[in-house]
Scaffold this active site. Structure first.
Site, mmCIF file in Angstrom:
data_model
loop_
_atom_site.group_PDB
_atom_site.id
_atom_site.type_symbol
_atom_site.label_atom_id
_atom_site.label_comp_id
_atom_site.label_asym_id
_atom_site.label_seq_id
_atom_site.Cartn_x
_atom_site.Cartn_y
_atom_site.Cartn_z
ATOM 1 N N GLY A 42 113.381 37.612 62.027
ATOM 2 C CA GLY A 42 112.958 38.652 62.962
ATOM 3 C C GLY A 42 112.776 40.035 62.357
ATOM 4 O O GLY A 42 111.949 40.818 62.814
ATOM 5 N N GLU A 96 118.181 44.804 61.069
ATOM 6 C CA GLU A 96 118.017 43.796 62.121
ATOM 7 C C GLU A 96 116.880 44.185 63.058
ATOM 8 O O GLU A 96 116.547 45.366 63.182
ATOM 9 C CB GLU A 96 119.312 43.690 62.940
ATOM 10 C CG GLU A 96 120.113 42.430 62.696
ATOM 11 C CD GLU A 96 119.478 41.145 63.202
ATOM 12 O OE1 GLU A 96 118.240 41.006 63.205
ATOM 13 O OE2 GLU A 96 120.239 40.257 63.575
ATOM 14 N N ASP A 97 116.304 43.185 63.701
ATOM 15 C CA ASP A 97 115.280 43.453 64.702
ATOM 16 C C ASP A 97 115.908 43.947 66.003
ATOM 17 O O ASP A 97 115.517 44.952 66.568
ATOM 18 C CB ASP A 97 114.415 42.209 64.963
ATOM 19 C CG ASP A 97 115.243 40.939 65.187
ATOM 20 O OD1 ASP A 97 116.497 40.990 65.114
ATOM 21 O OD2 ASP A 97 114.634 39.876 65.433
ATOM 22 N N ASP A 100 122.041 42.155 70.241
ATOM 23 C CA ASP A 100 122.277 41.672 71.588
ATOM 24 C C ASP A 100 123.793 41.688 71.822
ATOM 25 O O ASP A 100 124.352 42.717 72.183
ATOM 26 C CB ASP A 100 121.661 40.272 71.650
ATOM 27 C CG ASP A 100 121.601 39.700 73.024
ATOM 28 O OD1 ASP A 100 121.287 40.451 73.955
ATOM 29 O OD2 ASP A 100 121.861 38.493 73.198
ATOM 30 N N LYS A 128 120.383 46.236 72.844
ATOM 31 C CA LYS A 128 120.629 46.025 74.276
ATOM 32 C C LYS A 128 122.109 46.290 74.519
ATOM 33 O O LYS A 128 122.925 45.372 74.494
ATOM 34 C CB LYS A 128 120.336 44.569 74.651
ATOM 35 C CG LYS A 128 118.897 44.138 74.585
ATOM 36 C CD LYS A 128 118.824 42.667 75.012
ATOM 37 C CE LYS A 128 117.465 42.074 74.794
ATOM 38 N NZ LYS A 128 117.461 40.610 74.973
ATOM 39 N N PHE A 149 114.146 40.063 77.920
ATOM 40 C CA PHE A 149 113.808 39.303 76.728
ATOM 41 C C PHE A 149 112.485 39.799 76.155
ATOM 42 O O PHE A 149 111.456 39.743 76.804
ATOM 43 C CB PHE A 149 113.738 37.810 77.020
ATOM 44 C CG PHE A 149 113.817 37.003 75.764
ATOM 45 C CD1 PHE A 149 115.059 36.727 75.194
ATOM 46 C CD2 PHE A 149 112.671 36.585 75.112
ATOM 47 C CE1 PHE A 149 115.143 36.026 73.998
ATOM 48 C CE2 PHE A 149 112.758 35.891 73.914
ATOM 49 C CZ PHE A 149 113.986 35.603 73.360
ATOM 50 N N VAL A 150 112.530 40.286 74.939
ATOM 51 C CA VAL A 150 111.337 40.884 74.338
ATOM 52 C C VAL A 150 110.826 40.051 73.170
ATOM 53 O O VAL A 150 111.585 39.319 72.531
ATOM 54 C CB VAL A 150 111.611 42.327 73.862
ATOM 55 C CG1 VAL A 150 111.954 43.221 75.035
ATOM 56 C CG2 VAL A 150 112.727 42.368 72.831
ATOM 57 N N ASP A 156 110.862 36.601 68.524
ATOM 58 C CA ASP A 156 110.191 35.374 68.969
ATOM 59 C C ASP A 156 110.754 34.830 70.270
ATOM 60 O O ASP A 156 111.853 35.171 70.703
ATOM 61 C CB ASP A 156 110.360 34.280 67.910
ATOM 62 C CG ASP A 156 111.807 33.762 67.854
ATOM 63 O OD1 ASP A 156 112.731 34.587 67.706
ATOM 64 O OD2 ASP A 156 112.005 32.543 67.992
HETATM 65 P P1 IMP Z 1 123.514 38.831 68.586
HETATM 66 O O1 IMP Z 1 123.534 40.323 68.555
HETATM 67 O O2 IMP Z 1 124.451 38.198 67.596
HETATM 68 O O3 IMP Z 1 123.751 38.308 69.980
HETATM 69 O O4 IMP Z 1 122.100 38.255 68.198
HETATM 70 C C1 IMP Z 1 121.012 39.008 67.860
HETATM 71 C C2 IMP Z 1 119.852 38.060 67.596
HETATM 72 O O5 IMP Z 1 119.475 37.375 68.795
HETATM 73 C C3 IMP Z 1 118.624 38.825 67.166
HETATM 74 O O6 IMP Z 1 118.581 38.981 65.767
HETATM 75 C C4 IMP Z 1 117.504 37.949 67.694
HETATM 76 O O7 IMP Z 1 117.197 36.948 66.763
HETATM 77 C C5 IMP Z 1 118.065 37.307 68.930
HETATM 78 N N1 IMP Z 1 117.638 38.026 70.165
HETATM 79 C C6 IMP Z 1 118.423 38.724 71.000
HETATM 80 N N2 IMP Z 1 117.719 39.261 72.019
HETATM 81 C C7 IMP Z 1 116.432 38.899 71.811
HETATM 82 C C8 IMP Z 1 115.199 39.165 72.532
HETATM 83 O O8 IMP Z 1 115.130 39.842 73.568
HETATM 84 N N3 IMP Z 1 114.067 38.631 71.989
HETATM 85 C C9 IMP Z 1 114.080 37.899 70.847
HETATM 86 N N4 IMP Z 1 115.203 37.625 70.156
HETATM 87 C C10 IMP Z 1 116.375 38.121 70.631
HETATM 88 MG MG MG Z 2 117.469 37.811 64.411
#
Ligand code: IMP
Ligand code: MG
Length: 177
Positions: A42, A96-97, A100, A128, A149-150, A156
């Site tokens: 991402g 990071e992209d 979450d 987020k 969800f983006v 993706d």
């Molecule tokens: P977390 O912060 O460990 O929950 O995970 C982050 C990862 O979840 C990101 O690097 C994305 O790959 C994926 N992700 C979380 N939200 C989104 C979204 O809205 N669109 C696409 N991928 C997302």
């Molecule tokens: Mg990711």
């Protein structure tokens, strides 16, 4: 793109934001030993744009990780591909992209600290905040967004839409049709 019901950030918006972040990083890492670590897949577009907006002699590498089980909050992350660059003495900036729950980055930060990086910081294009399960410090954030969800600019839905040059909200009704 008909699957995208709302454009959150245009290509122009993103360009401007990445330039701003690059400027700040250029100043913050001026006397440091910057190693950018992009998280596959991402972060690829963000990483490619960000590195070229930082006016420093930096290094970059990529890592690929996966969560064991998205539904638990254990924060168990498995490394699929590690970086090959030496970490000791480096000032690591994880790229990071989107953040979450924060579980992935909480784990990665610990890994790099245990490998004796000189410093570890996080940059993400999107965050987020409402979804956070772990309170991690994210120093560089492009935009905070609501819990939607983006897709696009690397992000993706089932591996689709990563190559869009803008970031949009997916139309989940259209997907079911
Ligand atoms: P977390 O912060 O460990 O929950 O995970 C982050 C990862 O979840 C990101 O690097 C994305 O790959 C994926 N992700 C979380 N939200 C989104 C979204 O809205 N669109 C696409 N991928 C997302
Ligand atoms: Mg990711």
């Amino acid at each position: 793109m008909e699957m995208v019901k709302e454009i959150l950030f245009t290509e122009e918006d993103i360009k401007k934001k990445v330039k701003e972040l690059g400027k700040q990083l250029t100043s913050d890492y001026k006397d440091k030993n910057l190693l950018l670590v992009g998280i596959l897949k991402g972060a690829v577009p963000f990483m490619a744009d960000l590195m070229r907006s930082i006016d420093l002699d930096l290094e970059y590498d990529f890592m690929d990780v996966t969560s064991y089980d998205g539904t638990t909050s254990l924060g168990e992350v498995r490394i699929l591909k590690d970086i090959s660059t030496k970490v000791e003495g480096k000032d690591i900036l994880i790229v990071e992209d989107i953040i979450d729950t924060g579980l992935t980055l909480s784990y990665l930060t610990k890994i790099f600290q245990s490998r004796e990086a000189k410093s570890v910081a996080i940059s993400t294009l999107l965050s987020k905040p409402k979804r956070r399960k772990i309170d991690i410090h994210v120093k560089y954030i492009g935009y905070e967004i609501p819990d939607k969800f983006v897709v696009g600019y690397g992000m993706d839905y089932n591996e689709k839409f990563r190559a869009l040059p803008y970031i949009g909200v997916l139309d989940e009704d259209a997907l079911r049709k």
